[in-house]
Design a protein around this motif. Structure first.
Motif, PDB file in Angstrom:
ATOM      1  N   ASN A 112       0.919  -1.118  -0.154  1.00 56.84           N
ATOM      2  CA  ASN A 112      -0.085  -0.106  -0.014  1.00 56.84           C
ATOM      3  C   ASN A 112       0.830   0.997  -0.107  1.00 56.84           C
ATOM      4  OD1 ASN A 112      -2.429  -1.480   0.158  1.00 56.84           O
ATOM      5  ND2 ASN A 112      -2.486  -1.222   2.415  1.00 56.84           N
ATOM      6  N   VAL A 113       1.002   1.809  -0.975  1.00 59.73           N
ATOM      7  CA  VAL A 113       1.972   3.116  -1.323  1.00 59.73           C
ATOM      8  C   VAL A 113       0.849   4.282  -0.994  1.00 59.73           C
ATOM      9  CG1 VAL A 113       3.375   4.685  -2.683  1.00 59.73           C
ATOM     10  CG2 VAL A 113       3.125   2.034  -3.035  1.00 59.73           C
ATOM     11  N   TYR A 114      -0.253   4.280  -1.801  1.00 63.13           N
ATOM     12  CA  TYR A 114      -0.928   5.664  -1.386  1.00 63.13           C
ATOM     13  C   TYR A 114      -2.495   4.819  -1.427  1.00 63.13           C
ATOM     14  CZ  TYR A 114       2.208   8.783  -3.267  1.00 63.13           C
ATOM     15  OH  TYR A 114       3.524   9.653  -3.266  1.00 63.13           O
ATOM     16  N   ASP A 115      -3.042   5.117  -0.268  1.00 60.53           N
ATOM     17  CA  ASP A 115      -4.569   4.475  -0.066  1.00 60.53           C
ATOM     18  C   ASP A 115      -5.232   5.227   1.098  1.00 60.53           C
ATOM     19  OD1 ASP A 115      -6.564   2.922   0.946  1.00 60.53           O
ATOM     20  OD2 ASP A 115      -5.431   0.953   0.696  1.00 60.53           O
ATOM     21  N   ARG A 116      -6.137   5.795   0.727  1.00 60.63           N
ATOM     22  CA  ARG A 116      -6.999   6.649   1.742  1.00 60.63           C
ATOM     23  C   ARG A 116      -7.802   5.940   2.816  1.00 60.63           C
ATOM     24  NH1 ARG A 116      -9.199  11.278  -2.506  1.00 60.63           N
ATOM     25  NH2 ARG A 116      -7.148  11.990  -3.281  1.00 60.63           N
ATOM     26  N   LEU A 117      -8.201   4.544   2.404  1.00 61.37           N
ATOM     27  CA  LEU A 117      -8.777   3.779   3.211  1.00 61.37           C
ATOM     28  C   LEU A 117      -8.116   2.987   4.241  1.00 61.37           C
ATOM     29  CD1 LEU A 117     -11.628   2.782   0.768  1.00 61.37           C
ATOM     30  CD2 LEU A 117     -11.832   4.589   2.297  1.00 61.37           C
ATOM     31  N   HIS A 118      -6.706   2.746   4.024  1.00 57.35           N
ATOM     32  CA  HIS A 118      -6.142   2.046   4.687  1.00 57.35           C
ATOM     33  C   HIS A 118      -4.683   2.504   4.927  1.00 57.35           C
ATOM     34  CE1 HIS A 118      -8.714  -0.814   2.661  1.00 57.35           C
ATOM     35  NE2 HIS A 118      -8.939  -1.311   3.875  1.00 57.35           N
ATOM     36  N   VAL A 119      -4.055   1.864   6.052  1.00 58.77           N
ATOM     37  CA  VAL A 119      -2.633   2.428   6.278  1.00 58.77           C
ATOM     38  C   VAL A 119      -1.739   2.342   5.132  1.00 58.77           C
ATOM     39  CG1 VAL A 119      -1.859   0.472   7.331  1.00 58.77           C
ATOM     40  CG2 VAL A 119      -0.879   2.730   7.985  1.00 58.77           C
ATOM     41  N   SER A 120      -0.776   3.205   4.611  1.00 54.42           N
ATOM     42  CA  SER A 120      -0.168   3.034   3.537  1.00 54.42           C
ATOM     43  C   SER A 120       1.374   3.789   3.755  1.00 54.42           C
ATOM     44  CB  SER A 120      -0.933   3.658   2.380  1.00 54.42           C
ATOM     45  OG  SER A 120      -0.955   5.177   2.442  1.00 54.42           O
ATOM     46  N   VAL A 133       5.598   9.013   5.289  1.00 60.35           N
ATOM     47  CA  VAL A 133       6.606   9.695   4.475  1.00 60.35           C
ATOM     48  C   VAL A 133       6.233  11.003   4.149  1.00 60.35           C
ATOM     49  CG1 VAL A 133       7.985   9.541   2.235  1.00 60.35           C
ATOM     50  CG2 VAL A 133       7.541   7.353   3.355  1.00 60.35           C
ATOM     51  N   ASP A 134       6.969  11.985   4.465  1.00 58.38           N
ATOM     52  CA  ASP A 134       6.766  13.335   4.197  1.00 58.38           C
ATOM     53  C   ASP A 134       6.898  13.863   2.786  1.00 58.38           C
ATOM     54  OD1 ASP A 134       6.332  13.534   7.085  1.00 58.38           O
ATOM     55  OD2 ASP A 134       8.079  14.352   7.437  1.00 58.38           O
ATOM     56  N   GLU A 135       7.454  13.114   2.113  1.00 58.79           N
ATOM     57  CA  GLU A 135       7.601  13.662   0.809  1.00 58.79           C
ATOM     58  C   GLU A 135       6.669  12.572  -0.320  1.00 58.79           C
ATOM     59  OE1 GLU A 135      12.065  11.902  -0.595  1.00 58.79           O
ATOM     60  OE2 GLU A 135      11.987  13.120   1.112  1.00 58.79           O
ATOM     61  N   GLU A 136       6.365  13.226  -1.568  1.00 54.77           N
ATOM     62  CA  GLU A 136       5.868  12.247  -2.442  1.00 54.77           C
ATOM     63  C   GLU A 136       6.647  11.227  -2.857  1.00 54.77           C
ATOM     64  OE1 GLU A 136       3.980  12.823  -6.922  1.00 54.77           O
ATOM     65  OE2 GLU A 136       4.076  14.606  -5.680  1.00 54.77           O
ATOM     66  N   ILE A 137       5.946  10.011  -2.932  1.00 60.47           N
ATOM     67  CA  ILE A 137       6.799   8.764  -3.430  1.00 60.47           C
ATOM     68  C   ILE A 137       6.754   8.533  -4.804  1.00 60.47           C
ATOM     69  CG2 ILE A 137       6.718   6.311  -2.681  1.00 60.47           C
ATOM     70  CD1 ILE A 137       5.098   7.011  -0.094  1.00 60.47           C
ATOM     71  N   ASP A 138       7.896   8.384  -5.242  1.00 52.70           N
ATOM     72  CA  ASP A 138       8.315   8.199  -6.858  1.00 52.70           C
ATOM     73  C   ASP A 138       7.841   6.758  -6.995  1.00 52.70           C
ATOM     74  OD1 ASP A 138       9.165   7.511  -9.339  1.00 52.70           O
ATOM     75  OD2 ASP A 138      10.656   9.260  -9.272  1.00 52.70           O
ATOM     76  N   LEU A 139       6.768   6.395  -7.723  1.00 55.71           N
ATOM     77  CA  LEU A 139       6.530   4.888  -7.768  1.00 55.71           C
ATOM     78  C   LEU A 139       7.641   4.150  -8.540  1.00 55.71           C
ATOM     79  CD1 LEU A 139       2.683   5.215  -8.025  1.00 55.71           C
ATOM     80  CD2 LEU A 139       4.010   4.604  -6.125  1.00 55.71           C
ATOM     81  N   GLU A 140       8.159   4.818  -9.608  1.00 56.28           N
ATOM     82  CA  GLU A 140       9.106   4.210 -10.506  1.00 56.28           C
ATOM     83  C   GLU A 140      10.387   3.862  -9.738  1.00 56.28           C
ATOM     84  OE1 GLU A 140      11.323   4.777 -14.794  1.00 56.28           O
ATOM     85  OE2 GLU A 140       9.815   5.988 -14.504  1.00 56.28           O
ATOM     86  N   LYS A 141      10.876   4.788  -9.022  1.00 57.35           N
ATOM     87  CA  LYS A 141      11.925   4.655  -8.203  1.00 57.35           C
ATOM     88  C   LYS A 141      11.594   3.527  -7.119  1.00 57.35           C
ATOM     89  CE  LYS A 141      15.329   7.406  -5.540  1.00 57.35           C
ATOM     90  NZ  LYS A 141      15.639   8.801  -5.062  1.00 57.35           N
TER      91      LYS A 141
END
Length: 126
Positions: free
Chosen positions: A26-34, A39-47
């Protein structure tokens, strides 16, 4: 709380052939913990994916017994005593290189193929 999970299936055909491992994260999920909750910065999914792939590739180059030892060192269930039907209270001892998991009910070690472990057999929640 859980932000990721691992699914495994051991393959048997005339003996142990290998294990398929899949992960969910779960990287970005509004309903569950992720991850984004921690993390205070945007997560680069490709990285992130490239980093996971790099780690996987390193593990693939290691001796299989070393990988199993690495897994056992970080196992959440290792050493925990839990009720597990039909064996009563057992401790989850380790993952074995032959694709089995060793459980100990205090009187004997029970080896179960990895793909036959069913958390539904636990009579209490983790």
């Amino acid at each position: 709380q859980k932000i990721c999970g691992i699914l495994t299936t051991a393959l048997y055909e005339n003996g142990y052939q290998g294990t398929i491992v899949g992960i969910g994260l779960n990287v970005y999920d509004r309903l569950h913990v992720s991850m984004s909750d921690y993390v205070d910065e945007e997560i680069d999914l490709e990285k992130l994916m490239l980093s996971i792939d790099e780690t996987f590739q390193k593990l693939c180059r290691q001796d299989f017994d070393q990988v199993v030892a690495h897994i056992n060192q970080r196992s959440y269930l290792q050493g925990k005593i839990l009720p597990y039907a039909p064996y009563g209270n057992v401790s989850f001892d380790c993952l074995n290189s032959d694709g089995t998991v060793s459980l100990n009910n205090g009187t004997k070690v029970i080896k179960i193929p990895l793909n036959e472990i069913n958390l539904g057999n636990m009579t209490q929640k983790l």
